[in-house]
Design a protein around this motif. Structure first.
Motif, PDB file in Angstrom:
ATOM      1  N   TYR A 507       0.825  -1.202   0.000  1.00  0.00           N
ATOM      2  CA  TYR A 507       0.000   0.000   0.000  1.00  0.00           C
ATOM      3  C   TYR A 507       0.864   1.259   0.000  1.00  0.00           C
ATOM      4  CZ  TYR A 507      -3.373  -3.577   1.252  1.00  0.00           C
ATOM      5  OH  TYR A 507      -4.141  -4.721   1.259  1.00  0.00           O
ATOM      6  N   LEU A 508       2.029   1.180   0.626  1.00  0.00           N
ATOM      7  CA  LEU A 508       2.953   2.320   0.576  1.00  0.00           C
ATOM      8  C   LEU A 508       3.429   2.569  -0.852  1.00  0.00           C
ATOM      9  CD1 LEU A 508       5.070   1.708   3.817  1.00  0.00           C
ATOM     10  CD2 LEU A 508       3.621   3.710   3.331  1.00  0.00           C
ATOM     11  N   THR A 509       3.594   1.503  -1.621  1.00  0.00           N
ATOM     12  CA  THR A 509       3.970   1.652  -3.031  1.00  0.00           C
ATOM     13  C   THR A 509       2.845   2.330  -3.810  1.00  0.00           C
ATOM     14  OG1 THR A 509       5.278  -0.382  -2.857  1.00  0.00           O
ATOM     15  CG2 THR A 509       4.805   0.427  -5.062  1.00  0.00           C
ATOM     16  N   MET A 510       1.607   1.981  -3.479  1.00  0.00           N
ATOM     17  CA  MET A 510       0.466   2.616  -4.138  1.00  0.00           C
ATOM     18  C   MET A 510       0.406   4.109  -3.846  1.00  0.00           C
ATOM     19  SD  MET A 510      -2.580  -0.152  -3.472  1.00  0.00           S
ATOM     20  CE  MET A 510      -2.434  -1.860  -3.981  1.00  0.00           C
ATOM     21  N   LEU A 511       0.932   4.485  -2.698  1.00  0.00           N
ATOM     22  CA  LEU A 511       0.944   5.902  -2.336  1.00  0.00           C
ATOM     23  C   LEU A 511       1.732   6.714  -3.355  1.00  0.00           C
ATOM     24  CD1 LEU A 511      -0.186   7.513   0.152  1.00  0.00           C
ATOM     25  CD2 LEU A 511       2.122   7.406   1.091  1.00  0.00           C
ATOM     26  N   GLN A 512       2.740   6.084  -3.954  1.00  0.00           N
ATOM     27  CA  GLN A 512       3.587   6.754  -4.942  1.00  0.00           C
ATOM     28  C   GLN A 512       3.076   6.553  -6.365  1.00  0.00           C
ATOM     29  OE1 GLN A 512       5.907   8.657  -3.605  1.00  0.00           O
ATOM     30  NE2 GLN A 512       5.300   7.841  -1.596  1.00  0.00           N
ATOM     31  N   ASP A 513       2.391   5.439  -6.609  1.00  0.00           N
ATOM     32  CA  ASP A 513       1.904   5.138  -7.954  1.00  0.00           C
ATOM     33  C   ASP A 513       0.420   4.791  -7.882  1.00  0.00           C
ATOM     34  OD1 ASP A 513       1.339   4.316 -10.510  1.00  0.00           O
ATOM     35  OD2 ASP A 513       2.960   2.850 -10.639  1.00  0.00           O
ATOM     36  N   ALA A 514      -0.436   5.767  -8.175  1.00  0.00           N
ATOM     37  CA  ALA A 514      -1.884   5.597  -8.030  1.00  0.00           C
ATOM     38  C   ALA A 514      -2.430   4.501  -8.918  1.00  0.00           C
ATOM     39  CB  ALA A 514      -2.588   6.913  -8.337  1.00  0.00           C
ATOM     40  N   PHE A 515      -1.772   4.225 -10.051  1.00  0.00           N
ATOM     41  CA  PHE A 515      -2.309   3.241 -10.984  1.00  0.00           C
ATOM     42  C   PHE A 515      -2.080   1.803 -10.517  1.00  0.00           C
ATOM     43  CE2 PHE A 515      -2.170   7.014 -13.630  1.00  0.00           C
ATOM     44  CZ  PHE A 515      -3.415   6.954 -14.231  1.00  0.00           C
ATOM     45  N   MET A 525      -7.588   0.550   1.676  1.00  0.00           N
ATOM     46  CA  MET A 525      -6.308   0.218   2.312  1.00  0.00           C
ATOM     47  C   MET A 525      -5.278   1.323   2.103  1.00  0.00           C
ATOM     48  SD  MET A 525      -6.650  -2.625   3.882  1.00  0.00           S
ATOM     49  CE  MET A 525      -7.191  -4.329   3.911  1.00  0.00           C
ATOM     50  N   LEU A 526      -5.169   1.806   0.880  1.00  0.00           N
ATOM     51  CA  LEU A 526      -4.223   2.886   0.601  1.00  0.00           C
ATOM     52  C   LEU A 526      -4.526   4.108   1.466  1.00  0.00           C
ATOM     53  CD1 LEU A 526      -2.242   4.714  -0.993  1.00  0.00           C
ATOM     54  CD2 LEU A 526      -4.049   4.963  -2.711  1.00  0.00           C
ATOM     55  N   ASN A 527      -5.781   4.509   1.495  1.00  0.00           N
ATOM     56  CA  ASN A 527      -6.141   5.701   2.245  1.00  0.00           C
ATOM     57  C   ASN A 527      -6.206   5.461   3.745  1.00  0.00           C
ATOM     58  OD1 ASN A 527      -6.767   7.975   0.243  1.00  0.00           O
ATOM     59  ND2 ASN A 527      -7.815   6.224  -0.683  1.00  0.00           N
ATOM     60  N   GLY A 528      -6.017   4.204   4.163  1.00  0.00           N
ATOM     61  CA  GLY A 528      -5.909   3.904   5.578  1.00  0.00           C
ATOM     62  C   GLY A 528      -4.504   4.073   6.120  1.00  0.00           C
ATOM     63  N   LEU A 529      -3.544   4.332   5.243  1.00  0.00           N
ATOM     64  CA  LEU A 529      -2.167   4.574   5.688  1.00  0.00           C
ATOM     65  C   LEU A 529      -2.076   5.910   6.428  1.00  0.00           C
ATOM     66  CD1 LEU A 529      -0.234   3.598   2.437  1.00  0.00           C
ATOM     67  CD2 LEU A 529      -0.058   2.395   4.632  1.00  0.00           C
ATOM     68  N   PRO A 530      -1.342   5.971   7.544  1.00  0.00           N
ATOM     69  CA  PRO A 530      -1.140   7.272   8.209  1.00  0.00           C
ATOM     70  C   PRO A 530      -0.533   8.306   7.259  1.00  0.00           C
ATOM     71  CG  PRO A 530      -0.418   5.475   9.619  1.00  0.00           C
ATOM     72  CD  PRO A 530      -0.720   4.867   8.292  1.00  0.00           C
ATOM     73  N   GLN A 531       0.328   7.832   6.343  1.00  0.00           N
ATOM     74  CA  GLN A 531       0.979   8.744   5.399  1.00  0.00           C
ATOM     75  C   GLN A 531      -0.007   9.373   4.415  1.00  0.00           C
ATOM     76  OE1 GLN A 531       1.836   5.704   6.203  1.00  0.00           O
ATOM     77  NE2 GLN A 531       4.058   5.414   6.360  1.00  0.00           N
ATOM     78  N   ALA A 532      -1.207   8.784   4.290  1.00  0.00           N
ATOM     79  CA  ALA A 532      -2.198   9.324   3.360  1.00  0.00           C
ATOM     80  C   ALA A 532      -3.102  10.368   4.013  1.00  0.00           C
ATOM     81  CB  ALA A 532      -3.055   8.192   2.792  1.00  0.00           C
ATOM     82  N   GLU A 533      -2.960  10.557   5.318  1.00  0.00           N
ATOM     83  CA  GLU A 533      -3.878  11.454   6.022  1.00  0.00           C
ATOM     84  C   GLU A 533      -3.806  12.883   5.496  1.00  0.00           C
ATOM     85  OE1 GLU A 533      -4.724  13.050  10.555  1.00  0.00           O
ATOM     86  OE2 GLU A 533      -4.015  10.995  10.250  1.00  0.00           O
ATOM     87  N   GLU A 534      -2.643  13.311   5.037  1.00  0.00           N
ATOM     88  CA  GLU A 534      -2.511  14.679   4.543  1.00  0.00           C
ATOM     89  C   GLU A 534      -3.430  14.937   3.344  1.00  0.00           C
ATOM     90  OE1 GLU A 534       1.555  15.129   3.509  1.00  0.00           O
ATOM     91  OE2 GLU A 534       1.415  13.946   1.652  1.00  0.00           O
ATOM     92  N   ARG A 535      -3.829  13.910   2.651  1.00  0.00           N
ATOM     93  CA  ARG A 535      -4.733  14.069   1.513  1.00  0.00           C
ATOM     94  C   ARG A 535      -6.149  14.446   1.952  1.00  0.00           C
ATOM     95  NH1 ARG A 535      -2.887   8.899  -2.324  1.00  0.00           N
ATOM     96  NH2 ARG A 535      -0.734   9.600  -2.653  1.00  0.00           N
TER      97      ARG A 535
END
Length: 650
Positions: A507-515, A525-535
Motif C-alpha cells: 500500500y505504501l507503493t500505491m501511495l507513490q503510484d496511483a495506478f 487500504m491505501l487511504n488507511g495509511l497514516p501517510q495518506a492522512e494529509e490528503r
C-alpha cells in the motif's frame, strides 16, 4: 380407478421401486425410452442406479410433449437424489435443479460438475457408483415409494420445487428447495424485453409505519427470505457467515457464481436483521449481474437508434489517455458500433429509452463492444417498484456526493452528532469508540438537489489498523443516512487489521503510484495509511465550527406513502434538468415474493468506480460546476484541478 405409473430404467433401484408399487398401482415397466409410451399415465418415474443426464433430458422432452408429470431417482457421487416432481407447463425442471445443485457447490467443484454434466449428456452417464450399495439403494427405493404415495394420493408432494438427498453411507436424508432457473433452456418462460413493458406508472406504496421508508416489513419478508433463497445444497445463496469481530452485528451470505463466489453483507444492530439484510443484498447483486428477467432483443448502433437511446457519453466515460493505454481493457465509445441495448424508462422525458446493456447490468466482462467499467452503482431492491426506485436514487446520490467531495476537495460543514438527538445513534458512536477504538467525524455532503447526504470518516486512536476509514450515506432522513454510514465503517474496523499490516509495503507503493490501485479493497487500504492522512486536510480542519443537523438539513417529509416522497425527489431532479432512468432488473425469483429490483442511472452524476485506472469523469461537467453553485469555489473547476489521488470509498 387405479393410477397408472410408468417406470423407465433398469437396475436395482428400478426393480425395488416397482416391487413396492405393484401392490397399489398399475405399473408399466420399460428399460429405456425407445419402447412404447402409454398415452394415459398419472405419473412417470425415471430410475437409475447411476447418474445419466442424457436420460433426464430425454424424459423432459418426452413427458413435456405427453403432458405427464414425472419424478426421477438416481445415484450421484455417494448420494441418492430424488426429484424434482416436474409438471408440464410449470417452471422448475430437472435441469433447473441440477444447475442449482452444482452451483451451490464449492467454486472448483461447481465448475467441474458443470463440465461433467455436459460430458455425461453426450457420453450416456456414469457406469457405476461406488457408494450404490444394496442397503443404500433399498433405502432410496423406500424414499421414492413414500413420495409416489404422497403424489398419487393427493397429499402435498415433498418433491414439488424440492429435491431429496440421501447420504448412501449414513442413510441420512433431507429435502432442499430450489428455484427455477429463469433462462433454463428446458422450461424457461422469460418474456422479451420490449418498449411497452419498460413503461413505469408510479402506484401508491404505503409505508409500513409513520417513521418508516419501506413498503414491506422485514417481519413479513423473513417468512420467505431464508426458506426460498438460502440453502447450502440448492440455494440461490448457499452459505451464511456470522462475524463477531466488528462492533456491530455483521452477517454475510454467499452468492455462488461460475466465475467465483460473491459475498454480500448485512450490517445492523441485530444479527437476525443483518442476516435478512444480507440475503436481500445477495438478491440485489444476483439481479444486477445480467439480464435474467427478460430477453435482450436490440443489437444495434447508437447512430441507427438515434433519439430512442441514451447517449452513453452523458453517464461518463474514461479519458482519451486511458483508452490509449495498451493494457486498458475497454475501447472508446463508437456511435457506429453495434451493441446490446435494453429498455429503461426516462422520468424526465416520460418515455421508454434504450440503455446500453453493459450500463444496466454491471458484470458483463470486457467484451469487444464495451467502453466503460460499470459497477452496482444505482442497483436497489424493494418491496415495491417505487421503493426500489427510491433506494436506487439514494445510492446514486450517496456515491455522487462522496466522489464530488473527493474530486473537488470540498471543505464540507462538520456536523455535531449530538445535535441529531437520536439515542440509538449516540450509543452506536460510543460503541464504535469503545470496542473498535475509532472516533467519528460527520460531514454534510448534500449537493445542489438538497437530498441529505453524509460523508463519514472514522479516525483510529490505536497504533494498529487502518488510520482512516471512509463511508457515505444518503436518505431523506439524515439520521438514517448517518446510521447507514456508521454500519459501513464498522464493517471494516478490526476485520482488516491483519491484512493491512501484512501488506503495508504494497500500500505504501500505491501511495507513490496511483495506478497500482486496481481492486476495490485497494482504495480503502491505501487511504488507511497514516501517510495518506494529509490528503484529507480539506476535511480534517480542526478549526471549522460544528454545525447542527437542524442548521444543515432542511428536507421535510411527512408523507405516509413512499411514492409521494419519490415524486418530490423526481420533481427536484426535473427542475435541475437531471434525468432519472430506471431499468427493471427484477427476475422471476424475486417476483414470486413480490420483490422488485432496479438499476437507476442519473446522467451527469458521478458513477462509482474501483481501480484508479477506471476513473470516469469525462463528459460529466457537473463535477466542475456544482462547487460554484454551492459556494465552495468562485469559478468553475477545470479537469486538471480535480483531486488526482484514488478515492477512499471502501
Amino acid at each position: 380407478m387405479i393410477p397408472v405409473v410408468l417406470v423407465v430404467g433398469e437396475g436395482v433401484l428400478a426393480d425395488r421401486v416397482c416391487g413396492e408399487l405393484f401392490a397399489h398401482y398399475h405399473v408399466v415397466r420399460q428399460t429405456q425410452f425407445g419402447a412404447f409410451i402409454p398415452k394415459k399415465m398419472d405419473l412417470a418415474l425415471v430410475l437409475q442406479d447411476v447418474w445419466s443426464p442424457s436420460d433426464h433430458q430425454k424424459a423432459e422432452e418426452v413427458f413435456r410433449r405427453s403432458g405427464t408429470p414425472w419424478l426421477r431417482g438416481f445415484v450421484s457421487f455417494g448420494e441418492g437424489i430424488v426429484g424434482p416432481l416436474v409438471q408440464p407447463g410449470k417452471p422448475g425442471c430437472s435441469h433447473c435443479s441440477d444447475i442449482r445443485r452444482y452451483m451451490a457447490m464449492a467454486g472448483r467443484d461447481r465448475k467441474e460438475m458443470r463440465e461433467m454434466h455436459g460430458r455425461l449428456k453426450e457420453d450416456g452417464g456414469i457406469q457405476q457408483d461406488a457408494w450404490a450399495s444394496h442397503s443404500g439403494l433399498l433405502q432410496l427405493a423406500h424414499f421414492i415409494g413414500a413420495e409416489v404415495d404422497r403424489i398419487l394420493q393427493g397429499n402435498e408432494a415433498r418433491s414439488e420445487s424440492q429435491i431429496g438427498l440421501i447420504n448412501l453411507k449414513t442413510l441420512t436424508s433431507s429435502w432442499h428447495t430450489f428455484l427455477p432457473v429463469p433462462l433454463c433452456p428446458v422450461c424457461s418462460g422469460v418474456p422479451d424485453d420490449t418498449e411497452e413493458a419498460a413503461r413505469i406508472s408510479l402506484q401508491p406504496s404505503p409505508k409500513v409505519s409513520a417513521d418508516s421508508y419501506r413498503s414491506r416489513s422485514l417481519e413479513e419478508l423473513k417468512k420467505v427470505l431464508v426458506k426460498d433463497y438460502l440453502d447450502h445444497r440448492t440455494g440461490l445463496l448457499n452459505e451464511k457467515m456470522v462475524y463477531l469481530v466488528p462492533p456491530f452485528a455483521d452477517v454475510s451470505v454467499n452468492l455462488p457464481l461460475l466465475q467465483g463466489d460473491e459475498g454480500t453483507a448485512g450490517r445492523t444492530n441485530s444479527y437476525e436483521v443483518s442476516e435478512l439484510t444480507a440475503i436481500l443484498e445477495g438478491l440485489e447483486r444476483y439481479c444486477g449481474l445480467e439480464p435474467r428477467g427478460k430477453r435482450t432483443l436490440v443489437f444495434d448502433s447508437l447512430m441507427n437508434l438515434k433519439d430512442k437511446a441514451l447517449d452513453p457519453i452523458k453517464v461518463g466515460v474514461h479519458a482519451k489517455e486511458q483508452y490509449e493505454r495498451s493494457e486498458f481493457p475497454f475501447q472508446a465509445f463508437n456511435p457506429e458500433r453495434p451493441m446490446n441495448w435494453v429498455w429503461g424508462y426516462s422520468f424526465l422525458e416520460e418515455r421508454p429509452i434504450l440503455v446500453p446493456e453493459l450500463l444496466a447490468y454491471y458484470s458483463l466482462g470486457c467484451g469487444q463492444h464495451e467502453f466503460v467499467y460499470e459497477t452496482s452503482n444505482g442497483c436497489a431492491l424493494g418491496g415495491s417498484m417505487e421503493e426500489a426506485i427510491f433506494y436506487g436514487i439514494m445510492e446514486v446520490v450517496e456515491r455522487d456526493s462522496f466522489l464530488m467531495t473527493w474530486y473537488a476537495q470540498l471543505p464540507l460543514p462538520l456536523l455535531d452528532p449530538l445535535s441529531a438527538d437520536d439515542q440509538e445513534l449516540q450509543l452506536m458512536i460510543e460503541r464504535m469508540r469503545a470496542v473498535a477504538g475509532y472516533d467519528l467525524y460527520l460531514y454534510n455532503s448534500t449537493m445542489e438537489h438538497g437530498i441529505p447526504s453524509i460523508f463519514a470518516i472514522a479516525k483510529n486512536r490505536k497504533n494498529k489498523g487502518l488510520n482512516l476509514i471512509c463511508a457515505a450515506g444518503a436518505h431523506l432522513d439524515p439520521v438514517r443516512a448517518v446510521k447507514s454510514a456508521v454500519h459501513e465503517l464498522a464493517g471494516m474496523m478490526l476485520t482488516l487489521d491483519e491484512k493491512f499490516e501484512t501488506n503495508r509495503e504494497k500500500y505504501l507503493t500505491m501511495l507513490q503510484d496511483a495506478f497500482l490501485v486496481q481492486q476495490m479493497d485497494d482504495h480503502g487500504m491505501l487511504n488507511g495509511l497514516p501517510q495518506a492522512e494529509e490528503r484529507f486536510e480539506f476535511l480534517l480542519d480542526d478549526n471549522r465550527p460544528l454545525r447542527t443537523f437542524a442548521e444543515e438539513f432542511n428536507w421535510r417529509s411527512n408523507h405516509t406513502d413512499l411514492t409521494e416522497d419519490l415524486k418530490d425527489i423526481l420533481q427536484v431532479f426535473r427542475r435541475l434538468k437531471l434525468d432519472v432512468i430506471v431499468v427493471d432488473q427484477t427476475t422471476p425469483e424475486l417476483k414470486r415474493n413480490g420483490l422488485f429490483c432496479v438499476k437507476v442511472l442519473i446522467p451527469g452524476m458521478l458513477p462509482m468506480t474501483f481501480g484508479h485506472h477506471l476513473t470516469r469523469v469525462r463528459g460529466l461537467e457537473r463535477v466542475l460546476k456544482v462547487p460554484v453553485e454551492l459556494g465552495y469555489s468562485k469559478q468553475p473547476l477545470t479537469v486538471d484541478q480535480l483531486n488526482p489521488h484514488p478515492h477512499p470509498f471502501p
